[in-house]
Design an enzyme around this catalytic site. Sequence first.
Site, PDB file in Angstrom:
ATOM      1  N   LYS A  80      11.006   9.163   0.196  1.00 50.07           N
ATOM      2  CA  LYS A  80      11.029   7.714   0.438  1.00 50.07           C
ATOM      3  C   LYS A  80      11.524   7.519   1.862  1.00 50.07           C
ATOM      4  O   LYS A  80      12.278   8.346   2.393  1.00 50.07           O
ATOM      5  CB  LYS A  80      11.996   7.050  -0.547  1.00 50.07           C
ATOM      6  N   GLY A 177       9.502 -12.730 -14.975  1.00 54.96           N
ATOM      7  CA  GLY A 177       8.798 -12.464 -13.718  1.00 54.96           C
ATOM      8  C   GLY A 177       7.315 -12.422 -14.018  1.00 54.96           C
ATOM      9  O   GLY A 177       6.881 -11.709 -14.930  1.00 54.96           O
ATOM     10  N   LEU A 178       6.529 -13.213 -13.273  1.00 53.33           N
ATOM     11  CA  LEU A 178       5.096 -13.326 -13.578  1.00 53.33           C
ATOM     12  C   LEU A 178       4.275 -13.047 -12.332  1.00 53.33           C
ATOM     13  O   LEU A 178       3.359 -13.789 -11.985  1.00 53.33           O
ATOM     14  CB  LEU A 178       4.807 -14.731 -14.136  1.00 53.33           C
ATOM     15  N   GLY A 179       4.613 -11.961 -11.655  1.00 49.44           N
ATOM     16  CA  GLY A 179       3.925 -11.603 -10.418  1.00 49.44           C
ATOM     17  C   GLY A 179       2.671 -10.785 -10.669  1.00 49.44           C
ATOM     18  O   GLY A 179       2.030 -10.903 -11.716  1.00 49.44           O
ATOM     19  N   ALA A 180       2.355  -9.950  -9.690  1.00 46.70           N
ATOM     20  CA  ALA A 180       1.095  -9.204  -9.716  1.00 46.70           C
ATOM     21  C   ALA A 180       0.946  -8.364 -10.979  1.00 46.70           C
ATOM     22  O   ALA A 180      -0.108  -8.396 -11.625  1.00 46.70           O
ATOM     23  CB  ALA A 180       1.022  -8.324  -8.473  1.00 46.70           C
ATOM     24  N   VAL A 181       1.973  -7.619 -11.350  1.00 47.57           N
ATOM     25  CA  VAL A 181       1.869  -6.754 -12.527  1.00 47.57           C
ATOM     26  C   VAL A 181       1.917  -7.588 -13.808  1.00 47.57           C
ATOM     27  O   VAL A 181       1.087  -7.418 -14.708  1.00 47.57           O
ATOM     28  CB  VAL A 181       3.007  -5.698 -12.567  1.00 47.57           C
ATOM     29  N   ALA A 182       2.880  -8.493 -13.873  1.00 47.61           N
ATOM     30  CA  ALA A 182       3.110  -9.218 -15.126  1.00 47.61           C
ATOM     31  C   ALA A 182       1.924 -10.096 -15.510  1.00 47.61           C
ATOM     32  O   ALA A 182       1.661 -10.283 -16.696  1.00 47.61           O
ATOM     33  CB  ALA A 182       4.386 -10.039 -15.034  1.00 47.61           C
ATOM     34  N   TYR A 183       1.200 -10.630 -14.535  1.00 48.72           N
ATOM     35  CA  TYR A 183       0.045 -11.462 -14.891  1.00 48.72           C
ATOM     36  C   TYR A 183      -0.958 -10.629 -15.715  1.00 48.72           C
ATOM     37  O   TYR A 183      -1.399 -11.050 -16.782  1.00 48.72           O
ATOM     38  CB  TYR A 183      -0.630 -12.059 -13.644  1.00 48.72           C
TER      39      TYR A 183
HETATM   40  N1  LIG Z   1       3.125  -3.502  -8.228  1.00 50.30           N
HETATM   41  C1  LIG Z   1       3.203  -2.323  -8.831  1.00 50.30           C
HETATM   42  O1  LIG Z   1       2.206  -1.620  -9.037  1.00 50.30           O
HETATM   43  C2  LIG Z   1       4.554  -1.830  -9.302  1.00 50.30           C
HETATM   44  C3  LIG Z   1       4.686  -0.478  -9.638  1.00 50.30           C
HETATM   45  C4  LIG Z   1       5.910  -0.018 -10.128  1.00 50.30           C
HETATM   46  C5  LIG Z   1       6.978  -0.902 -10.249  1.00 50.30           C
HETATM   47  N2  LIG Z   1       6.830  -2.221  -9.892  1.00 50.30           N
HETATM   48  C6  LIG Z   1       7.968  -3.113 -10.061  1.00 50.30           C
HETATM   49  O2  LIG Z   1       7.609  -4.158 -10.955  1.00 50.30           O
HETATM   50  C7  LIG Z   1       8.240  -5.389 -10.577  1.00 50.30           C
HETATM   51  C8  LIG Z   1       7.188  -6.462 -10.333  1.00 50.30           C
HETATM   52  O3  LIG Z   1       6.303  -6.019  -9.333  1.00 50.30           O
HETATM   53  P1  LIG Z   1       5.124  -6.951  -8.787  1.00 50.30           P
HETATM   54  O4  LIG Z   1       4.297  -6.107  -7.895  1.00 50.30           O
HETATM   55  O5  LIG Z   1       4.503  -7.680  -9.913  1.00 50.30           O
HETATM   56  O6  LIG Z   1       5.968  -7.954  -7.881  1.00 50.30           O
HETATM   57  P2  LIG Z   1       5.672  -9.475  -7.497  1.00 50.30           P
HETATM   58  O7  LIG Z   1       6.479  -9.730  -6.275  1.00 50.30           O
HETATM   59  O8  LIG Z   1       4.207  -9.751  -7.471  1.00 50.30           O
HETATM   60  O9  LIG Z   1       6.274 -10.277  -8.747  1.00 50.30           O
HETATM   61  C9  LIG Z   1       7.621 -10.466  -8.976  1.00 50.30           C
HETATM   62  C10 LIG Z   1       7.771 -11.822  -9.650  1.00 50.30           C
HETATM   63  O10 LIG Z   1       9.128 -11.989 -10.062  1.00 50.30           O
HETATM   64  C11 LIG Z   1       9.519 -13.318  -9.796  1.00 50.30           C
HETATM   65  N3  LIG Z   1      10.978 -13.396  -9.752  1.00 50.30           N
HETATM   66  C12 LIG Z   1      11.821 -13.104  -8.720  1.00 50.30           C
HETATM   67  N4  LIG Z   1      13.087 -13.342  -9.086  1.00 50.30           N
HETATM   68  C13 LIG Z   1      13.061 -13.758 -10.374  1.00 50.30           C
HETATM   69  C14 LIG Z   1      14.063 -14.126 -11.308  1.00 50.30           C
HETATM   70  N5  LIG Z   1      15.358 -14.156 -10.996  1.00 50.30           N
HETATM   71  N6  LIG Z   1      13.668 -14.470 -12.564  1.00 50.30           N
HETATM   72  C15 LIG Z   1      12.357 -14.484 -12.899  1.00 50.30           C
HETATM   73  N7  LIG Z   1      11.374 -14.158 -12.042  1.00 50.30           N
HETATM   74  C16 LIG Z   1      11.717 -13.798 -10.797  1.00 50.30           C
HETATM   75  C17 LIG Z   1       8.815 -13.655  -8.493  1.00 50.30           C
HETATM   76  O11 LIG Z   1       8.728 -15.045  -8.283  1.00 50.30           O
HETATM   77  C18 LIG Z   1       7.463 -13.000  -8.718  1.00 50.30           C
HETATM   78  O12 LIG Z   1       6.534 -13.875  -9.337  1.00 50.30           O
HETATM   79  C19 LIG Z   1       9.109  -5.046  -9.357  1.00 50.30           C
HETATM   80  O13 LIG Z   1      10.389  -4.679  -9.823  1.00 50.30           O
HETATM   81  C20 LIG Z   1       8.409  -3.824  -8.794  1.00 50.30           C
HETATM   82  O14 LIG Z   1       9.290  -3.021  -8.035  1.00 50.30           O
HETATM   83  C21 LIG Z   1       5.633  -2.692  -9.427  1.00 50.30           C
END
Ligand SMILES: NC(=O)c1ccc[n+]([C@@H]2O[C@H](COP(=O)([O-])OP(=O)(O)OC[C@H]3O[C@@H](n4cnc5c(N)ncnc54)[C@H](O)[C@@H]3O)[C@@H](O)[C@H]2O)c1
Length: 346
Positions: A80, A177-183
Amino acid sequence: MAVFNQVDFDNHEQVVFCSDKESGLRAIIAVHNTNLGPAVGGCRMWDYASDDDAVVDALRLSKGMTYKNAVARLPFGGGKSVIIGNAKEIKSEQLFRAFGRQLERLNGSYYSAEDVNITCGDVAIMNKETNYVLGLEGKSGNPSPFTAYGTFLGIKAALQHQRGHQDLTGIKVAVQGLGAVAYSLCKYLHEAGATLFVTDINQVAIDRVVNDFAATAVSIDEIYDLDVDVYAPCALGATVNDATIARIKATIIAGCANNQLAESRHGEIIRKKGILYAPDYVINAGGIINVYYETAPEGYSAEASNKHVEGIFNTLTEIFARSEKEQKSTHLIADELAQEIIKNGL
Ligand SMILES: NC(=O)c1ccc[n+]([C@@H]2O[C@H](COP(=O)([O-])OP(=O)(O)OC[C@H]3O[C@@H](n4cnc5c(N)ncnc54)[C@H](O)[C@@H]3O)[C@@H](O)[C@H]2O)c1
């Protein structure tokens, strides 16, 4: 500044301090272990309070990648990098090119990628100076759908272990959390018949999931108190802590967020409470698995990547079984499994 006698120093193979006068680059690249292959792990940009904090972060994150890559059965070691500074102030073409030249000097013992505050565009600039970067636009693409698929299968593996079935019909899931992965995860869960309770700090993200998947929105704080089957942390780290454990009613914790346990001891506390925890770096490995297929000798294939992601189900099943047999928390069993794979090979 101590490095070799840091608590987080774990026989890291290389810790490289990089600087470049012209661009102001100050960075640390930590290569933890390359037993299984070249070290792979993203680059994070952060305004650390001290250089010591940056060292600790690089040491911890690189070790985490060794374990994550091993348990995902990828021919990758763990590494890293961290660039020190405020992302809003220090980003420049010059800086990322200087960092790219530092990667080039490592001659392929470490491959970098996106992480916190580092975008695909930033990595593309590094790529002007080196090929030792992964996850570029137009190659393996967005990892989030693959992470979501692995997380969905992880939830099913947890249900199978705890309840003897994988049927999500009527299973209540609290998604934080409803970001990229959660959607994408919510889409899988909804289509499989689960009932969703969701929260986010972003109203637009909430509205989308409420509209698309008939989810019920709850407040940021309420998410811990719900009478649900599964709590899926998909935003921040350290949400499983002394304060929240007392409130969580779910019997399964399975989500994509990194570093879900505030401290290692919380893993044992939740096990004793009867909560089945899917270790974060095992369940969320779909993204890194997809990145691997960018380097696969046979070339990138989303199909091959998905098939590999499906292995997360069996890996978790093995971890859950061992945890029950040995009466030890799942995150410690995952660490042991990683150590075995690193020692004995894939
Ligand atoms: N993207 C990937 O492929 C991947 C892979 C491994 C791990 N992760 C982990 O998964 C998690 C989500 O990743 P992502 O890519 O969807 O990120 P993202 O930034 O797209 O989504 C994160 C979401 O969390 C919300 N958020 C922030 N603070 C919050 C709170 N206090 N309460 C509720 N919601 C809150 C944000 O508004 C956002 O919608 C992160 O911890 C990331 O490190 C992601």
